[in-house]
Design a protein around this motif. Structure first.
Motif: not given
Ligand code: TYC
Length: 104
Positions: A30-33, A36-38, A41, A60, A63-64, A97
């Motif tokens: 999984l990639l962070n962005d 997308t809400t925690m 994920v 999660m 990744v965050h 995501l």
């Molecule tokens: N970074 C996102 C946030 O702060 C949370 C997040 C975690 C998003 C993991 C994608 O794969 C992910 N809401």
């Protein structure tokens, strides 16, 4: 392992990594962005990757903080299907995501 080619009599050597009957495994990451809400994920990790709530939360957060994290190792078609499921669910819920599939 090595032996003789039955047609040419030539000595042939099998590469050790081609000897196994096990299917090759691929990582689903999984990639962070930033959008997308925690909670979403964590839900993906529980429902698509069958993680416990505690493990889903741990992945999660990894990744965050680190940008990417391992969800599991699967044969190629299973890995691709899981990544596609992540992208379809994310699109349905309006999140960007992304998941990637890489060789083990
Ligand atoms: N970074 C996102 C946030 O702060 C949370 C997040 C975690 C998003 C993991 C994608 O794969 C992910 N809401």
């Amino acid at each position: 392992m090595s032996g003789q080619d039955p047609q040419t009599g030539e000595l042939v050597t099998e590469r050790p990594d081609q000897r196994t009957d096990e299917p090759a495994l691929f990582k689903v990451l999984l990639l962070n962005d930033d959008y997308t809400t925690m909670d979403f994920v964590v839900m993906i990790l529980e429902e698509v990757f069958h993680k416990s709530p505690a493990e889903a939360f741990r992945i999660m957060m990894k990744v965050h903080h680190e940008g990417r994290g391992l969800c599991g190792l699967y044969p190629f078609e299973v890995a691709e299907t899981k990544a596609t499921t992540v992208h379809e669910l994310a699109r349905q819920y309006g999140f960007p995501l992304r998941a990637s599939v890489e060789p083990e």
